[in-house]
Design a protein around this motif. Structure first.
Motif, short mmCIF file in Angstrom:
data_model
loop_
_atom_site.label_atom_id
_atom_site.label_comp_id
_atom_site.label_asym_id
_atom_site.label_seq_id
_atom_site.Cartn_x
_atom_site.Cartn_y
_atom_site.Cartn_z
N LEU A 1 0.82 -1.21 0.00
CA LEU A 1 0.00 0.00 0.00
C LEU A 1 0.86 1.26 0.00
N ASP A 2 0.45 2.22 -0.83
CA ASP A 2 1.12 3.52 -0.88
C ASP A 2 0.37 4.59 -0.10
N GLY A 3 -0.80 4.25 0.41
CA GLY A 3 -1.53 5.26 1.17
C GLY A 3 -2.96 4.87 1.45
N LEU A 4 -3.61 5.68 2.27
CA LEU A 4 -5.04 5.56 2.52
C LEU A 4 -5.66 6.95 2.55
N ILE A 5 -6.92 7.02 2.18
CA ILE A 5 -7.66 8.29 2.22
C ILE A 5 -8.99 8.05 2.92
N VAL A 6 -9.27 8.85 3.94
CA VAL A 6 -10.60 8.88 4.56
C VAL A 6 -11.34 10.00 3.82
N LYS A 7 -11.97 9.63 2.72
CA LYS A 7 -12.42 10.65 1.76
C LYS A 7 -13.48 11.59 2.34
N ASP A 8 -14.40 11.06 3.14
CA ASP A 8 -15.48 11.90 3.68
C ASP A 8 -14.95 13.00 4.59
N PHE A 9 -13.72 12.81 5.08
CA PHE A 9 -13.14 13.80 6.00
C PHE A 9 -11.87 14.44 5.44
N ASN A 10 -11.54 14.11 4.18
CA ASN A 10 -10.36 14.69 3.53
C ASN A 10 -9.10 14.54 4.38
N ILE A 11 -8.88 13.30 4.82
CA ILE A 11 -7.68 12.96 5.59
C ILE A 11 -6.93 11.87 4.83
N ALA A 12 -5.61 11.99 4.76
CA ALA A 12 -4.82 11.01 4.03
C ALA A 12 -3.54 10.67 4.78
N VAL A 13 -3.12 9.42 4.65
CA VAL A 13 -1.79 8.98 5.07
C VAL A 13 -1.14 8.40 3.83
N ILE A 14 -0.02 8.97 3.40
CA ILE A 14 0.58 8.54 2.14
C ILE A 14 2.08 8.33 2.27
N ASP A 15 2.57 7.38 1.49
CA ASP A 15 4.00 7.10 1.40
C ASP A 15 4.61 8.14 0.45
N GLY A 16 5.48 8.98 0.99
CA GLY A 16 6.05 10.06 0.19
C GLY A 16 7.45 9.79 -0.31
N THR A 17 7.85 8.51 -0.39
CA THR A 17 9.19 8.17 -0.85
C THR A 17 9.17 7.83 -2.34
#
Length: 366
Positions: free
Chosen positions: A76-92
């Motif tokens: 996984l490169d990331g996740l998005i909680v779309k309804d709340f516009n929150i993301a955790v992403i791999d930035g490498t």
């Protein structure tokens, strides 16, 4: 409590032009509450942490978008909680991401703080060797894909020369009239997210079409040979939807990143799917509208080139398969790198960091 839903797609892809990323088109920075960017090398636990956080959020009834990696479709490169516009992403690398509004929107968490530097220094020569090998193999991957694309382009041009342009335009107008009749223009600018529904990976061509389009009430399924106008029709639909201020998820082709393959217009609960090799829906519903674009072809005119097309298809797919085989070699090499880094990581600390990130996400949605 009812569990949340998960949808999956690829934010970036292996393409004939190298690695291509749509990260900036997926996450609306200005509208985001929080974007957490994780930095660190291979095998440091970024994907594992994202998976653990996803499990906790889904258990709490939150819908999650998972961003899969084309270097390893199970990673996984990331996740998005779309309804709340929150993301955790791999930035490498290869999808380098840095904060655009540090502090107020995004932040960096560096997993490099939790590795054993002396242990990695001991493996310096091996790490450099493996990195160089990965770079060399990726060059071969992209050369194979470019050669494959050139032959596919020849096939597309051949079919296009036997296609009736007026029939293609009539198909587009017919669908547009059906979909947009009576749809009033929204008092806003259309927002289009761009991404890939399928990925060219070490496991082959992987797609998430069934999952992405399972909750769309009305689906138009486009089939047909290359050059029969599928992308043209979809482009007209995107333009029409945009003119009415409708938001869309637009999915592009890994072999041609300018070519539209699928669309979801959630405000109308309508989806458009290009179901052809190597990305095909596994099932057709009773209310699906089937659009066979081969109906625009003059078959009597193309008989004399059928053998050439068949030979080109065999060659193009053979080169595509060589690219996939080489991606498998890339993965084996990267797995060695991951073992070096993972053996020098303090995962007890990264687990606690993951818990802190989860708590931060929950604080924004509570």
């Amino acid at each position: 409590m009812k569990k949340g839903n998960i949808v999956r797609y690829f934010p970036g892809n292996n393409t004939p032009d190298g690695y291509y990323s749509f990260f900036d088109y997926i996450i609306p920075w200005k509208k985001s509450q929080r974007i957490i960017i994780i930095k660190g090398g291979p095998g440091v636990g970024k994907s594992t942490m994202i998976r653990k956080i996803t499990k906790e959020l889904v258990e709490r009834g939150l819908d999650i978008e998972l961003l899969h990696c084309t270097a390893d479709s199970n990673s996984l490169d990331g996740l998005i909680v779309k309804d709340f516009n929150i993301a955790v992403i791999d930035g490498t690398a290869p999808h380098m991401i840095d904060p655009k509004c540090p502090g107020c929107v995004d932040e960096i968490i560096n997993f490099g703080e939790y590795w054993n530097e002396s242990g990695l220094r001991d493996q310096k020569d091996r790490i450099f060797y493996l990195q160089a090998k990965v770079k060399h193999l990726y060059t071969r991957v992209y050369n194979y894909l470019k050669a494959s694309k050139n032959i596919f382009n020849n096939i597309e041009k051949t079919y296009a020369s036997f296609a009736n342009r007026q029939l293609i335009e009539a198909k587009a107008e017919e669908i547009i009239e059906y979909v947009f009749a009576g749809v009033k223009r929204r008092d806003k600018i259309s927002h289009q997210r761009r991404m890939f529904a399928s990925g060219i990976t070490p496991e082959g061509s992987i797609n998430f079409l069934d999952e992405l389009f399972s909750n769309v009430s009305k689906r138009f399924i486009l089939t047909g040979n290359p050059g029969t106008g599928k992308s043209f029709v979809l482009g007209r639909i995107v333009d029409t939807a945009a003119s009415k201020g409708l938001d869309m998820d637009v999915f592009y082709c890994p072999m041609n990143t300018q070519k539209i393959e699928h669309i979801i217009i959630k405000e109308l609960d309508i989806g458009f799917v290009t179901s052809i090799k190597p990305h095909m829906l596994s099932y057709i519903r009773e209310n699906d509208e089937l659009v066979d674009m081969n109906s625009v072809l003059e078959y009597s005119m193309q008989k004399h080139v059928e053998e050439d097309i068949n030979q080109d298809n065999l060659l193009a797919w053979s080169l595509f398969d060589k690219a996939v085989k080489t991606l498998s070699d890339v993965k084996k090499t990267r797995d060695e790198l991951e073992k070096i880094y993972s053996s020098n990581m303090n995962f007890q600390v990264t687990d606690k960091v993951g818990e802190q990130i989860l708590a931060k996400i929950l604080s924004y949605i509570s």
